[in-house]
Each structure stands twice: as C-alpha cells, then as structure tokens.
Design a protein around this motif. Structure first.
Motif, PDB file in Angstrom:
ATOM      1  N   PRO A   1       0.830  -1.209   0.000  1.00 19.28           N
ATOM      2  CA  PRO A   1       0.000   0.000   0.000  1.00 19.28           C
ATOM      3  C   PRO A   1       0.866   1.262   0.000  1.00 19.28           C
ATOM      4  CG  PRO A   1      -0.760  -1.579   1.651  1.00 19.28           C
ATOM      5  CD  PRO A   1       0.564  -2.070   1.162  1.00 19.28           C
ATOM      6  N   GLY A   2       0.302   2.337  -0.516  1.00 15.31           N
ATOM      7  CA  GLY A   2       1.039   3.593  -0.552  1.00 15.31           C
ATOM      8  C   GLY A   2       1.359   4.095   0.850  1.00 15.31           C
ATOM      9  N   LEU A   3       2.535   4.680   0.993  1.00 16.96           N
ATOM     10  CA  LEU A   3       2.977   5.197   2.288  1.00 16.96           C
ATOM     11  C   LEU A   3       2.592   6.663   2.412  1.00 16.96           C
ATOM     12  CD1 LEU A   3       6.582   3.681   2.454  1.00 16.96           C
ATOM     13  CD2 LEU A   3       4.497   2.788   3.499  1.00 16.96           C
ATOM     14  N   ARG A   4       1.987   7.008   3.536  1.00 16.73           N
ATOM     15  CA  ARG A   4       1.760   8.420   3.842  1.00 16.73           C
ATOM     16  C   ARG A   4       2.839   8.917   4.799  1.00 16.73           C
ATOM     17  NH1 ARG A   4      -4.025   7.033   3.810  1.00 16.73           N
ATOM     18  NH2 ARG A   4      -4.947   7.980   1.964  1.00 16.73           N
ATOM     19  N   GLY A   5       3.202   8.090   5.760  1.00 13.39           N
ATOM     20  CA  GLY A   5       4.259   8.442   6.695  1.00 13.39           C
ATOM     21  C   GLY A   5       5.413   7.467   6.568  1.00 13.39           C
ATOM     22  N   ILE A   6       6.630   7.985   6.632  1.00 17.93           N
ATOM     23  CA  ILE A   6       7.812   7.134   6.488  1.00 17.93           C
ATOM     24  C   ILE A   6       8.727   7.412   7.676  1.00 17.93           C
ATOM     25  CG2 ILE A   6       9.599   6.299   4.898  1.00 17.93           C
ATOM     26  CD1 ILE A   6       8.218   7.992   2.724  1.00 17.93           C
ATOM     27  N   GLY A   7       8.333   6.941   8.836  1.00 16.21           N
ATOM     28  CA  GLY A   7       9.155   7.120  10.025  1.00 16.21           C
ATOM     29  C   GLY A   7      10.297   6.124  10.045  1.00 16.21           C
ATOM     30  N   LEU A   8      11.493   6.584  10.367  1.00 18.91           N
ATOM     31  CA  LEU A   8      12.654   5.704  10.414  1.00 18.91           C
ATOM     32  C   LEU A   8      12.694   4.955  11.741  1.00 18.91           C
ATOM     33  CD1 LEU A   8      15.444   7.932   8.828  1.00 18.91           C
ATOM     34  CD2 LEU A   8      13.907   6.312   7.715  1.00 18.91           C
ATOM     35  N   TRP A   9      13.212   3.727  11.690  1.00 20.89           N
ATOM     36  CA  TRP A   9      13.323   2.900  12.882  1.00 20.89           C
ATOM     37  C   TRP A   9      14.724   2.303  12.922  1.00 20.89           C
ATOM     38  CZ3 TRP A   9      10.413   1.960  17.144  1.00 20.89           C
ATOM     39  CH2 TRP A   9      10.806   0.907  17.957  1.00 20.89           C
ATOM     40  N   ASP A  10      15.553   2.774  13.851  1.00 17.14           N
ATOM     41  CA  ASP A  10      16.897   2.228  14.012  1.00 17.14           C
ATOM     42  C   ASP A  10      17.611   2.163  12.672  1.00 17.14           C
ATOM     43  OD1 ASP A  10      19.107   1.173  15.240  1.00 17.14           O
ATOM     44  OD2 ASP A  10      18.339  -0.873  15.352  1.00 17.14           O
ATOM     45  N   ALA A  11      17.718   3.310  11.998  1.00 18.92           N
ATOM     46  CA  ALA A  11      18.198   3.348  10.614  1.00 18.92           C
ATOM     47  C   ALA A  11      19.538   4.058  10.466  1.00 18.92           C
ATOM     48  CB  ALA A  11      17.154   4.020   9.725  1.00 18.92           C
ATOM     49  N   ALA A  12      20.411   3.931  11.464  1.00 19.19           N
ATOM     50  CA  ALA A  12      21.701   4.624  11.404  1.00 19.19           C
ATOM     51  C   ALA A  12      22.524   4.190  10.193  1.00 19.19           C
ATOM     52  CB  ALA A  12      22.484   4.380  12.697  1.00 19.19           C
ATOM     53  N   ASP A  13      22.581   2.889   9.933  1.00 22.05           N
ATOM     54  CA  ASP A  13      23.348   2.405   8.787  1.00 22.05           C
ATOM     55  C   ASP A  13      22.718   2.858   7.472  1.00 22.05           C
ATOM     56  OD1 ASP A  13      25.122   1.155  10.461  1.00 22.05           O
ATOM     57  OD2 ASP A  13      24.224  -0.837  10.276  1.00 22.05           O
ATOM     58  N   GLY A  14      21.386   2.865   7.418  1.00 20.36           N
ATOM     59  CA  GLY A  14      20.704   3.314   6.211  1.00 20.36           C
ATOM     60  C   GLY A  14      20.968   4.774   5.913  1.00 20.36           C
ATOM     61  N   ILE A  15      20.987   5.603   6.952  1.00 18.07           N
ATOM     62  CA  ILE A  15      21.285   7.024   6.773  1.00 18.07           C
ATOM     63  C   ILE A  15      22.725   7.199   6.295  1.00 18.07           C
ATOM     64  CG2 ILE A  15      21.562   9.218   8.003  1.00 18.07           C
ATOM     65  CD1 ILE A  15      19.226   8.334   9.808  1.00 18.07           C
ATOM     66  N   GLU A  16      23.641   6.428   6.869  1.00 22.60           N
ATOM     67  CA  GLU A  16      25.047   6.522   6.473  1.00 22.60           C
ATOM     68  C   GLU A  16      25.231   6.179   5.003  1.00 22.60           C
ATOM     69  OE1 GLU A  16      29.320   4.390   7.592  1.00 22.60           O
ATOM     70  OE2 GLU A  16      27.683   4.423   9.061  1.00 22.60           O
ATOM     71  N   LYS A  17      24.531   5.150   4.513  1.00 20.98           N
ATOM     72  CA  LYS A  17      24.658   4.767   3.101  1.00 20.98           C
ATOM     73  C   LYS A  17      23.971   5.776   2.186  1.00 20.98           C
ATOM     74  CE  LYS A  17      25.101  -0.214   3.866  1.00 20.98           C
ATOM     75  NZ  LYS A  17      24.468  -1.552   3.678  1.00 20.98           N
ATOM     76  N   THR A  18      22.827   6.289   2.613  1.00 21.19           N
ATOM     77  CA  THR A  18      22.108   7.276   1.810  1.00 21.19           C
ATOM     78  C   THR A  18      22.924   8.547   1.637  1.00 21.19           C
ATOM     79  OG1 THR A  18      19.982   6.414   2.575  1.00 21.19           O
ATOM     80  CG2 THR A  18      19.990   8.640   1.651  1.00 21.19           C
ATOM     81  N   PHE A  19      23.633   8.939   2.686  1.00 23.17           N
ATOM     82  CA  PHE A  19      24.429  10.164   2.659  1.00 23.17           C
ATOM     83  C   PHE A  19      25.917   9.820   2.707  1.00 23.17           C
ATOM     84  CE2 PHE A  19      20.310  11.297   4.435  1.00 23.17           C
ATOM     85  CZ  PHE A  19      19.980  12.440   3.714  1.00 23.17           C
ATOM     86  N   SER A  20      26.329   8.856   1.903  1.00 19.26           N
ATOM     87  CA  SER A  20      27.731   8.431   1.900  1.00 19.26           C
ATOM     88  C   SER A  20      28.664   9.561   1.480  1.00 19.26           C
ATOM     89  CB  SER A  20      27.920   7.229   0.972  1.00 19.26           C
ATOM     90  OG  SER A  20      27.503   7.534  -0.356  1.00 19.26           O
ATOM     91  N   ASP A  21      28.164  10.499   0.661  1.00 23.38           N
ATOM     92  CA  ASP A  21      28.988  11.643   0.263  1.00 23.38           C
ATOM     93  C   ASP A  21      29.287  12.535   1.464  1.00 23.38           C
ATOM     94  OD1 ASP A  21      26.247  12.190   0.395  1.00 23.38           O
ATOM     95  OD2 ASP A  21      26.333  13.794  -1.090  1.00 23.38           O
ATOM     96  N   ILE A  22      28.289  12.740   2.326  1.00 25.72           N
ATOM     97  CA  ILE A  22      28.490  13.567   3.518  1.00 25.72           C
ATOM     98  C   ILE A  22      29.360  12.838   4.528  1.00 25.72           C
ATOM     99  CG2 ILE A  22      27.316  14.643   5.475  1.00 25.72           C
ATOM    100  CD1 ILE A  22      25.007  15.297   3.639  1.00 25.72           C
TER     101      ILE A  22
END
Length: 348
Positions: A244-265
C-alpha cells in the motif's frame, strides 16, 4: 521426502534451503506468506497454495508479514517464523514506539516516484535510508515518464549514491526492459499513494492483477488502491510484493541506512580536522568548505541532519519505552509478592 518444486517460483532456492532445512521443527514444512490477514494468512507450501492460521498476537511468534518464510504443521497452522534475511521496517504510524515490518526477505526494492509531479528530494532520501537499512538493494524508479514534461533523472541520481535510477512508463512500456534486467530475487514496490506502483506491478507481471485508480487532477494525490501486501511470482523469475502507498515514512533504528544514503556527507565528515567536529564553524571543517564551494547543497546537509536527529530521538524514545515497560512489570511482580505475603499472614 518433501518435494519443493512448487516453492521455487516463490523464492525457494538452494541457499534458502541450506539455511532453513535444519531449522524446521519436526513435522513442519516450509511455507512462504503471500498475503497476511488478521488471524490467518495465504501461504504457498510444498503441496501448493493454502490458508494457514496464525499464532495469537501475544505469542512468541508475532508480527508476521508478507514475504516471511514460516514452518507450518499438517493442519496448516504456523508454528515458527524462520529467520529473516532482510526486512523493510518503519516506525509505526501509531503513537507507540513500535516497529512495523512492511515486507520481509526482500532482495530488491523499487522506490517508485511519479515523474509527472514535483520531485521531493527529502522524501526520496528518507525512503532510501529505509531501504538501505533493510539490507535490500534500492532502485529508484521514476514512473509515468510518458506524462512528464521533464524527467528528473539527474536530480534523483544526485541524492541516491549506490542506487540505479531509471525512468519507465507502464502505459507505453518504455524503460520496462531496462528495469526488468535489474530485478533480482524478491522485489518489493515502495512509494507514496499515486506513484503508480500497482500499474507498474501489473506491467511487470504481464496481467491486470492489482487494482488501479487515477490520481486527482487538482493536486495529483493518490488513493490507496492496494490495501494488502501481496506476493506474486514474476514471469521473468523471482517474486514481486506490491505494498500500500505510504503516507508516513518514520525511520526505525536506521543509522546504517542514513550513512549509506548520505555516503557523500560521511566521506566529507571523515576529512574534517577534528574527529568530533560539529560542523558549526570549527576550523578545518570539510563540510563547511563543501557548503561554501557549492560541492554540497545546503538542502542535502539539512536533510542529513534532520534524519539523524529523528533517528536518535526514536532510539531514545524506544529506550524510555522499554524502561517504562520493565518498571511496570516489576511493579506487578512486587504487588503479587505483597499479596502472597498478606495471604500467608491471614492463614496463620
């Protein structure tokens, strides 16, 4: 001897068998959940499709999800949840600090974004962090390419390091051959309502399997046409999960995901003079230099900080919730013990 041929179209491979065969309880056979309801689920078993009963919500086996591999008994009752190889998990939409599994044992996630609408880079970064954290490979799919005056391929690629970005039109078929070549294993569709997920799913499946609705012309908002997460075999091999379509996209314990998404930073941070640089005017700050030169967009750095703060806040909130639950449990135990002592005293 159990014949697993009927499980192969649903993702049963030699590596899956090697991992799960030894874990199955006695008199149980493997099955994959293709659709979840409240107390029952549709599964595919070595004998074919079946309807299975799920354990009580308060049992050790809870939170079952489409894509899960489970062990079922001869009466088609789910007896065990086999270890997940990956899971797309977001913070629950409720006020409680709980995770919600959107799909399990996924290899590739198609992040669907409508190309005929304004590209929300912050939302795309959020979905990328969600997918990277799941241990699946994200592919950004710009849908409805036939209706777009400008396809923001470059803009999307700039915020999606490590992910492939493609544009497709499910109506004309443009780009579907390229996308199909990228599919691997179990594929999940993820995106906001109105992003064209179900239309794309039907195109990949080669049949009108999922219901579709047009978005509102005024604001291009979509309505939920997919109400269940459902797994189907793909004609090209592998399986597909529409969500189903997402209205809210709250992160849950996503430190590694954030690091990969912003690997340039993250790479720039490693170049700062001080290891504990807060990027707020310290000398030798590589982030500040990149912002000044235009190599790093201020919007992207703000998005990085926002998601990092949100993730840290959620982690702290979860810890407090666990502490509160433990405190309540100990109070119950203490109250029961006091009642036992009172009962003993009254019998003397």
């Amino acid at each position: 001897m159990v014949d697993y041929d009927l499980l192969i179209p649903y993702g049963w491979t030699e590596s899956v068998a090697a991992e799960y065969d030894s874990l199955l309880e006695e008199r149980c056979v493997p099955a994959r959940i293709v659709r979840m309801d409240r107390s029952e689920c549709d599964v595919v078993t070595p004998s074919g499709p079946a309807r299975a009963t799920c354990p009580r919500p308060d049992s050790e086996i809870s939170g079952l999800c489409t894509g899960d591999w489970v062990g079922i008994d001869s009466e088609n009752a789910v007896r065990q949840l086999l270890p997940r190889r990956s899971a797309i998990v977001r913070a629950s939409a409720s006020r409680r600090s709980e995770p919600q599994v959107l799909a399990a044992n996924v290899d590739t996630v198609l992040i669907c974004v409508a190309a005929d609408d304004d590209l929300d880079l912050g939302r795309l970064e959020r979905m990328l962090a969600l997918v990277w954290e799941s241990n699946a490979q994200p592919v950004v799919v710009l849908t409805k390419a036939d209706a777009a005056q400008h396809i923001p391929l470059d803009e999307a690629q700039a915020v999606a390091p490590g992910a492939v970005v493609v544009s497709v039109s499910a109506n004309t078929g443009a780009g579907l051959d390229v996308l199909t070549a990228l599919l691997d294993g179990t594929v999940a569709l993820l995106g906001m309502s109105g992003a064209g997920k179900s239309t794309l799913a039907n195109a990949l499946l080669g049949a009108e399997v999922f219901a579709t609705n047009a978005v509102r012309a005024v604001d291009k908002k979509g309505r939920h046409t997919t109400v269940h997460r459902e797994l189907r075999p793909l004609p090209s091999g592998g399986t597909l999960i529409d969500t189903p379509g997402l209205r809210g996209i709250g992160l849950w314990d996503a430190a590694d995901g954030i690091e990969k998404t912003f690997s340039d930073i993250e790479s720039l941070t490693a170049q700062c003079r001080f290891a504990d640089c807060a990027h707020n005017g310290e000398p030798g700050c590589a982030i500040a230099a990149a912002l000044d030169s235009g190599a790093l967009a201020a919007r992207r750095f703000d998005s990085y900080r926002k998601l990092a703060r949100e993730n840290a806040w959620m982690a702290a909130r979860t810890d407090k919730r666990l502490q509160a639950e433990r405190s309540r449990e100990w109070k119950v135990v203490a109250r029961q013990q006091r009642q036992i002592y009172r009962d003993r005293g009254s019998r003397r």
